[in-house]
Write an enzyme that holds these catalytic residues in place. Sequence first.
Site, short mmCIF file in Angstrom:
data_model
loop_
_atom_site.label_atom_id
_atom_site.label_comp_id
_atom_site.label_asym_id
_atom_site.label_seq_id
_atom_site.Cartn_x
_atom_site.Cartn_y
_atom_site.Cartn_z
N GLY A 118 1.26 -1.36 -0.04
CA GLY A 118 -0.37 0.15 0.22
C GLY A 118 0.86 1.18 0.21
N ALA B 158 3.80 7.74 4.85
CA ALA B 158 3.33 7.60 2.80
C ALA B 158 1.83 7.94 3.65
CB ALA B 158 4.10 5.98 2.77
N LYS C 200 6.01 2.21 19.59
CA LYS C 200 4.79 3.08 18.24
C LYS C 200 3.11 2.57 18.38
CE LYS C 200 3.98 3.03 13.85
NZ LYS C 200 4.37 3.19 13.01
N SER D 34 -4.71 11.13 11.95
CA SER D 34 -4.54 10.05 12.05
C SER D 34 -4.48 9.22 11.30
CB SER D 34 -4.65 9.72 13.68
OG SER D 34 -5.98 9.19 12.99
O1 PAF Z 1 -1.56 6.34 12.48
C1 PAF Z 1 -1.56 7.38 11.80
O2 PAF Z 1 -1.17 7.74 12.27
C2 PAF Z 1 0.81 7.88 13.14
O3 PAF Z 1 0.94 6.95 13.54
C3 PAF Z 1 0.69 9.13 13.93
C4 PAF Z 1 1.69 8.86 14.53
C5 PAF Z 1 -0.27 8.73 15.53
C6 PAF Z 1 0.22 10.12 13.33
O4 PAF Z 1 -1.18 10.42 13.20
#
Ligand code: PAF
Length: 302
Positions: free
Chosen positions: A10, A128, A184, A253
């Site tokens: 993707g 991306a 993360k 997000s």
């Molecule tokens: O999933 C996402 O959108 C990103 O990982 C983050 C860092 C939360 C920023 O939008």
Amino acid sequence: MEKIMVMGAGALGSLFGGLVANAGYDVTLVAREWHVAAIRKHGLRISGLTEITVDVKAVTSPEAAEPPDIVFFTVKSYDTETAAKQLKPCIHEETAVVSLQNGLGNEERLSEILGAEHVLGGVTSYGALLKEPGHVAHTGVGDTFIGELDGEISKRALRICEILNDGGIKAEAVADVRKKIWEKLIVNAAINPITAIARVRNEGLLHGELRWLMEATAREAASVARCAGVNIDVEAAVKKAVEVATKTGKNESSMLQDIKRGKRTEIDAISGEIVRLAEKFGMEAPINKTLHALVKNMKYQA
Ligand code: PAF
């Protein structure tokens, strides 16, 4: 030279595959039909922070490619099982499969299907966006960490990082990839569901009640990580969530984008996994459980 496959190309997979192909490696993207058709016709276009068009092989199924030596596995977490079963007959004894997915539990699922000896963990904060078929935008430079699940800094992990580095991607082989994945995960758990429910950009979490909620969610998720034996500093994890929401303030997000487009979200692999683990260790995670329930019931509204 190694044969490299990107399984589930993707936005992120196409970016990584395109950059590595541009460095002269033998790369095949396994992607959706409409993306493959455009890449075959015009090459893969990368715009934004990188401006190139790359001639890269693209197929719709792993059987259509030569057996890969290295696979970057970038499918959505909810498709892990189906894609891994498709991939299984196509790999050889030495194939290394690196998960670069969101959420928790992907490596375990891959190990069950492919055999643990094939699987490495990975995490990336590169940005991306799929703009249109055959065209991906490179929107952010971040860090990428790759590691063996048993903590060894192996030759293959170093080689995979070298290949990514040759493509201009910052990548490092680490002993504690599980901790990186959790770091993360906590950021995603604290930002994504709240932005999706409240329909705000990430900066909308920096003030008032939502700031409180973001911090409380991160704190609870980090406590679950500690219970699961991952050595996370709880207050550092809270600070990190605030820092990422600040740095990516203008972004929507990925979960908010999924909800707006009527697409399935990765809530199960994010908040859902935190709740599952909390329960496994006899803990409660009421904030993450509430966010999970709310996002699950948004029914991917457009
Ligand atoms: O999933 C996402 O959108 C990103 O990982 C983050 C860092 C939360 C920023 O939008």
